[in-house]
Each structure stands twice: as structure tokens, then as C-alpha cells.
Write a protein that holds these residues in place. Structure first.
Motif, PDB file in Angstrom:
ATOM      1  N   UNK A 100       0.827  -1.201   0.000  1.00  0.00           N
ATOM      2  CA  UNK A 100       0.000   0.000   0.000  1.00  0.00           C
ATOM      3  C   UNK A 100       0.869   1.262   0.000  1.00  0.00           C
ATOM      4  N   UNK A 101       0.389   2.310  -0.658  1.00  0.00           N
ATOM      5  CA  UNK A 101       1.095   3.592  -0.629  1.00  0.00           C
ATOM      6  C   UNK A 101       0.797   4.345   0.661  1.00  0.00           C
ATOM      7  N   UNK A 102      -0.446   4.264   1.148  1.00  0.00           N
ATOM      8  CA  UNK A 102      -0.849   4.916   2.395  1.00  0.00           C
ATOM      9  C   UNK A 102      -1.300   3.830   3.367  1.00  0.00           C
ATOM     10  N   UNK A 144       2.181   9.121  -9.700  1.00  0.00           N
ATOM     11  CA  UNK A 144       0.889   9.593  -9.213  1.00  0.00           C
ATOM     12  C   UNK A 144      -0.174   8.512  -9.377  1.00  0.00           C
ATOM     13  N   UNK A 145      -0.999   8.361  -8.356  1.00  0.00           N
ATOM     14  CA  UNK A 145      -2.114   7.419  -8.378  1.00  0.00           C
ATOM     15  C   UNK A 145      -3.396   8.231  -8.525  1.00  0.00           C
ATOM     16  N   UNK A 146      -4.056   8.086  -9.661  1.00  0.00           N
ATOM     17  CA  UNK A 146      -5.241   8.893  -9.944  1.00  0.00           C
ATOM     18  C   UNK A 146      -6.413   8.558  -9.034  1.00  0.00           C
ATOM     19  N   UNK A 149      -6.423  10.450  -2.800  1.00  0.00           N
ATOM     20  CA  UNK A 149      -7.005  11.739  -2.400  1.00  0.00           C
ATOM     21  C   UNK A 149      -6.080  12.900  -2.762  1.00  0.00           C
ATOM     22  N   UNK A 150      -4.765  12.690  -2.682  1.00  0.00           N
ATOM     23  CA  UNK A 150      -3.871  13.800  -3.037  1.00  0.00           C
ATOM     24  C   UNK A 150      -4.036  14.183  -4.502  1.00  0.00           C
ATOM     25  N   UNK A 151      -4.347  13.201  -5.359  1.00  0.00           N
ATOM     26  CA  UNK A 151      -4.526  13.512  -6.783  1.00  0.00           C
ATOM     27  C   UNK A 151      -5.789  14.344  -6.984  1.00  0.00           C
ATOM     28  N   UNK A 152      -6.831  14.060  -6.208  1.00  0.00           N
ATOM     29  CA  UNK A 152      -8.063  14.845  -6.296  1.00  0.00           C
ATOM     30  C   UNK A 152      -7.789  16.295  -5.909  1.00  0.00           C
ATOM     31  N   UNK A 153      -6.957  16.509  -4.903  1.00  0.00           N
ATOM     32  CA  UNK A 153      -6.575  17.868  -4.523  1.00  0.00           C
ATOM     33  C   UNK A 153      -5.830  18.546  -5.666  1.00  0.00           C
ATOM     34  N   UNK A 193      -6.215  19.131   3.350  1.00  0.00           N
ATOM     35  CA  UNK A 193      -5.805  19.686   2.048  1.00  0.00           C
ATOM     36  C   UNK A 193      -4.376  20.192   2.116  1.00  0.00           C
ATOM     37  N   UNK A 194      -4.032  20.904   3.195  1.00  0.00           N
ATOM     38  CA  UNK A 194      -2.657  21.382   3.359  1.00  0.00           C
ATOM     39  C   UNK A 194      -1.674  20.223   3.389  1.00  0.00           C
ATOM     40  N   UNK A 195      -2.057  19.136   4.071  1.00  0.00           N
ATOM     41  CA  UNK A 195      -1.166  17.984   4.123  1.00  0.00           C
ATOM     42  C   UNK A 195      -0.941  17.401   2.732  1.00  0.00           C
ATOM     43  N   UNK A 196      -2.028  17.254   1.948  1.00  0.00           N
ATOM     44  CA  UNK A 196      -1.884  16.682   0.610  1.00  0.00           C
ATOM     45  C   UNK A 196      -1.037  17.586  -0.292  1.00  0.00           C
ATOM     46  N   UNK A 197      -1.174  18.914  -0.141  1.00  0.00           N
ATOM     47  CA  UNK A 197      -0.359  19.834  -0.939  1.00  0.00           C
ATOM     48  C   UNK A 197       1.116  19.664  -0.585  1.00  0.00           C
ATOM     49  N   UNK A 198       1.426  19.586   0.704  1.00  0.00           N
ATOM     50  CA  UNK A 198       2.813  19.375   1.119  1.00  0.00           C
ATOM     51  C   UNK A 198       3.341  18.030   0.625  1.00  0.00           C
TER      52      UNK A 198
END
Length: 255
Positions: A100-102, A144-146, A149-153, A193-198
Motif C-alpha cells: 500500500x502507498x498509504x 501519481x495514483x489517480x 485523495x492527493x490527486x483529487x486535490x 488539504x494542506x497535508x496533501x499539498x505538502x
């Protein structure tokens, strides 16, 4: 290059405290457990139901392995991007590979909730379906995994430019509002959202260090993410279908 990032358990710093991260490269090892006097562990889990040295993580090239040193306790590794997907690591199992990635590693404990998170940002994906001579597949340098959740951001950040409605990059609040779903579906929080951007900037798209530390702040970081994603077609018009439907959101608001 970091191939594994461990988010260490909260030690009482409060909900606004920055998460503490342990960054690991290939072949790095980190033990976890309660620790012993004079023998601390890299990932402390202060629960009396957890062994002093409960196990060990070993980073590989784009994944990690988990060793369970307990004689009786089974550990569970949950896929944070899945729908209940998980794997069990039996007592005494050494070097179990985690795909798993996460991930969240959960241990039996007296207090409950004894866990820590592990991210493997270097997972590789085929760039697109390719036809060519036999041999090693070509993979994208940006893994990148489409479905993540980070990709959705990232798609939400790129949406105004893809639609040609604005050259301005959305703020964090705009992304939170855009990702609110239909009836009964809450979107991510500002901190998420801030976490995914970082995570995108530091681990997935690997912006140059000076890009986020030149005094321009978070806006510059979001702009560089969007510029890079659109320049290399990492986010394309068809990805806009991943975002919540504006029509459903308007209907939910009217209701």
C-alpha cells in the motif's frame, strides 16, 4: 531520496501540532514499541500492552517490509486509500512486504488506538498504455495514483486553468469547498488539504527546495504544483470528471 515516510504517533501536542515525520531511504530500518530505559526506539508506542521492541520497518526502493517480533500478537496494516483492505502480519513474521502507498499499522493494545501511519511515495505506475518492443516498461518519473485523495486535490488546484475560467490558482479554502460532495458527503478539512499539498510538493512531484522557501509562501507552492502538473500533462481535462458534480452540489444546497 525518501522512499518511506513514517508519521510518528501523536504525543499530546494537540490537534494543531505539526505531525512528526521519520524519513527513510532504501535499506533504512526503524524499530517500534514501548522502548526500554536507555534503549529508545525510533517509533515509540507508549502502551503497556505493546512489547518493548514490538517490530521493525525496513524501507525498500518503492515499498517497505514489516517484521513482527511479538510471540503472540498479530499486527494489522490497513490501506488508508482502500475500502477496508488490509493485511495481517502474524507473530514472528519477518520482512512481510506491504504493497500500500498509504498505510496504518495497528497493534493490539490496552488503551486502544495504538497505531502509526506509513507512506511510500515512490510507488511506480505505468505512464499510459504503451505498445513497443519487449523489455523493461517505461514508468513515469512522477508516480501519481489517480485514485488517491492527493490527486483529487491536485485536480481541484488545476481545474480553473484546465477550464480556462481563471489563471488564478485556488486557495486552500477554495479546494475544501470544491471537494465537498453531494448530499451527506463531507469534503476534506483544511488541514487535510494542506497535508496533501505538502505531500505532493515534497514527495510526489519533488519541487525544488527553493520553490517553497523563497519567501513567496504557500501560494507559490500551489502555483508551482499546477504549473508542473499541466506542463507535463499529469492532470488532463478528462481528470475533471473525478471532481464532485457541481449540479449535485447545487441540488444538495437547494435542499
Amino acid at each position: 531520496m525518501d522512499t518511506v515516510i513514517v508519521q510518528l504517533p501523536d504525543t499530546g501536542g494537540g490537534p494543531q501540532a505539526e505531525p512528526r515525520l521519520l524519513r527513510m531511504g532504501p535499506d533504512d530500518c526503524a524499530d517500534f514499541g514501548r522502548g526500554a530505559p536507555g534503549r529508545p526506539v525510533a517509533i515509540p508506542l507508549p502502551d503497556q500492552g505493546v512489547s518493548r521492541r514490538a517490530g521493525e520497518l525496513t524501507a525498500a526502493s518503492d515499498y517497505w517490509r514489516l517484521s513482527n517480533f511479538s510471540r503472540s500478537a498479530t499486527y494489522v496494516v490497513e490501506n488508508l486509500e482502500g475500502a477496508g483492505e488490509h493485511l495481517k502480519v502474524a507473530p514472528g513474521r519477518l520482512g512481510a512486504p506491504v504493497p500500500f502507498e498509504f498505510s496504518r499499522v495497528v497493534l493490539p493494545s490496552l488503551g486502544g488506538g495504538c497505531h502509526f501511519k506509513v507512506f511510500a511515495p515512490q510507488h511506480a505506475y505505468l505512464d499510459r498504455a504503451q505498445v513497443g518492443p519487449p523489455g523493461e516498461h517505461t514508468v513515469s518519473p512522477f508516480a501519481l495514483d489517480a485514485t488517491a485523495k492527493y490527486f483529487l486535490v491536485l485536480v481541484a488546484l488545476c481545474e480553473p486553468r484546465l477550464r480556462g475560467t481563471s489563471a488564478a490558482v485556488p486557495g486552500v479554502g477554495d479546494v475544501v469547498e470544491r471537494l465537498r460532495g453531494g448530499p451527506g458527503a463531507a469534503g476534506p478539512s483544511r488541514s487535510a488539504v494542506n497535508y496533501h499539498i505538502d505531500y505532493l510538493a515534497e514527495s510526489k512531484l519533488r519541487l525544488r527546495p527553493e520553490g517553497s522557501e523563497d519567501g513567496a509562501g504557500p501560494l507559490r507552492k500551489r502555483e508551482e504544483l499546477v504549473d508542473l502538473a499541466l506542463r507535463f500533462d499529469l492532470v488532463r481535462e478528462e481528470h475533471l470528471a473525478l471532481l464532485p458534480s457541481r449540479r449535485e452540489r447545487r441540488a444538495a444546497g437547494a435542499g
